[in-house]
Write an enzyme that holds these catalytic residues in place. Structure first.
Site, PDB file in Angstrom:
ATOM      1  NE  ARG A 193      -4.195  -1.591   0.031  1.00 12.33           N
ATOM      2  CZ  ARG A 193      -4.263  -2.696  -0.701  1.00 12.33           C
ATOM      3  NH1 ARG A 193      -3.229  -3.037  -1.460  1.00 12.33           N
ATOM      4  NH2 ARG A 193      -5.346  -3.445  -0.681  1.00 12.33           N
ATOM      5  CG  HIS A 236      -2.397  -1.140  -7.057  1.00 10.06           C
ATOM      6  ND1 HIS A 236      -3.009  -0.439  -6.052  1.00 10.06           N
ATOM      7  CD2 HIS A 236      -2.306  -2.425  -6.605  1.00 10.06           C
ATOM      8  CE1 HIS A 236      -3.284  -1.257  -5.042  1.00 10.06           C
ATOM      9  NE2 HIS A 236      -2.866  -2.469  -5.360  1.00 10.06           N
ATOM     10  CD  GLU A 258      -2.633   2.946  -5.981  1.00  8.18           C
ATOM     11  OE1 GLU A 258      -3.621   2.224  -6.269  1.00  8.18           O
ATOM     12  OE2 GLU A 258      -1.582   2.478  -5.511  1.00  8.18           O
TER      13      GLU A 258
END
Length: 314
Positions: free
Chosen positions: A234, A280, A263
């Site tokens: 994270r 990601h 994000e």
């Protein structure tokens, strides 16, 4: 049952049978949210749903309150920090996740990032595509010391891969699986020792209220100038301003980041020469998406039939 899907956009194409199977269980609404969704629009979309299947969209108190018929929230992955679990349970709403089902994908990606950073692979690829042939020196990962922060399913998958590179592996974890550590030849250490000794540090722990900005100017100052930081967990575990300063001033050799605090990220970190960045995608493989889809469908069937759910968060 009215089911709302809010997955990463490519997940739908990667696992088309998921929607087909869910449509056998109820009415399905699909949202594409990779470009973001405004809070008011989200509140409007959830107002009549019974089940939410979600990847990264934040399901907070406001969203839960906007869904009076909501019975069940499924996290399409392991980390559920985007869901207000405590408030959901106050409202009688069940929550499950899918721990470990994308661990192999995330561990593969972490090693890809580590190799890419150590050998400047993305930079060399870009130069070759520009017809530039330039030698550059890199670092081996063979026989180096790997520090893993977190020793759950992903951490253990990383340690197993490290044995193939003859790496010495140390780990910092709140929950220590001594049996797995012995089998994988991993030594548990405190966080300061890990930051001081490791040549490569991979963050593979969940985000909690206690470990935000675990990587900061203090911990970065402990690292070797030849060391690399890899984050596949994270973004909020890393203070991005402190990391930018450390990289810009050559306090560490480089970083490889799959996650960011916000994000899509607006951070300047991906622009740095000594940073490898990906959007990601650590758990984004056809295999892991299929596994998570299977458990999601199975759990919805269990809910409908009044059976015990797998991986209930509490």
């Amino acid at each position: 049952m009215k089911i709302l899907l809010m997955l990463r956009d490519p997940f739908y194409k990667a696992n088309p049978k998921l929607i087909e199977e869910l449509r056998e269980l109820g009415e399905v609404k699909v949202l594409y949210t990779d470009n973001g969704i405004e809070k008011e629009e989200l509140k409007s979309e959830v107002k009549d749903v019974n089940i939410i299947l979600v990847a990264v969209v934040k399901i907070d108190k406001d969203v839960i309150d906007a869904a009076p018929n909501l019975q069940y929230i499924l996290k399409y992955g392991a980390g559920y920090d985007n869901i207000d679990v405590d408030y959901a349970y106050q409202k009688g709403i069940r929550v499950t996740n899918a721990p470990g089902l994308n661990a192999q994908s995330a561990a593969d990606h972490a090693f890809g990032l580590m190799l890419s950073a150590a050998r400047e692979i993305p930079k060399k690829v870009k130069e070759m595509k520009s017809q530039s042939w330039q030698l550059s020196m890199g670092y081996e990962i063979h026989n180096k010391k790997l520090g893993i922060i977190g020793f759950g399913s992903i951490g253990q998958a990383l340690a197993k891969r490290a044995t193939g590179f003859d790496m010495e592996t140390i780990a910092f974890a709140n929950h220590k699986d001594h049996e797995a550590a012995k089998k994988l030849n991993v030594t548990f250490v405190d966080s300061n020792q890990l930051f001081k000794e490791a040549d490569f540090i991979i963050i593979a722990t969940s985000l909690t209220g206690l470990n935000k900005h675990l990587v900061n100017k203090t911990t970065l100052s402990l690292m070797k100038p030849t060391s690399f930081l890899i984050n596949i967990s994270r973004g909020a575990l890393v203070n991005e301003e402190d990391l930018f300063y450390a990289l810009k001033n050559n306090m560490i050799q480089g970083a490889a980041l799959d996650v960011f605090e916000m994000e899509p990220t607006m951070s300047n970190l991906p622009q740095l020469e000594n940073v490898v960045a990906t959007p990601h995608i650590g758990g984004a493989t056809f295999e892991s998406i299929s596994r998570i889809g299977n458990i999601s469908v199975s759990n919805i069937k269990k809910l409908i039939n009044g059976e015990k759910l797998e991986y209930e968060v509490r």
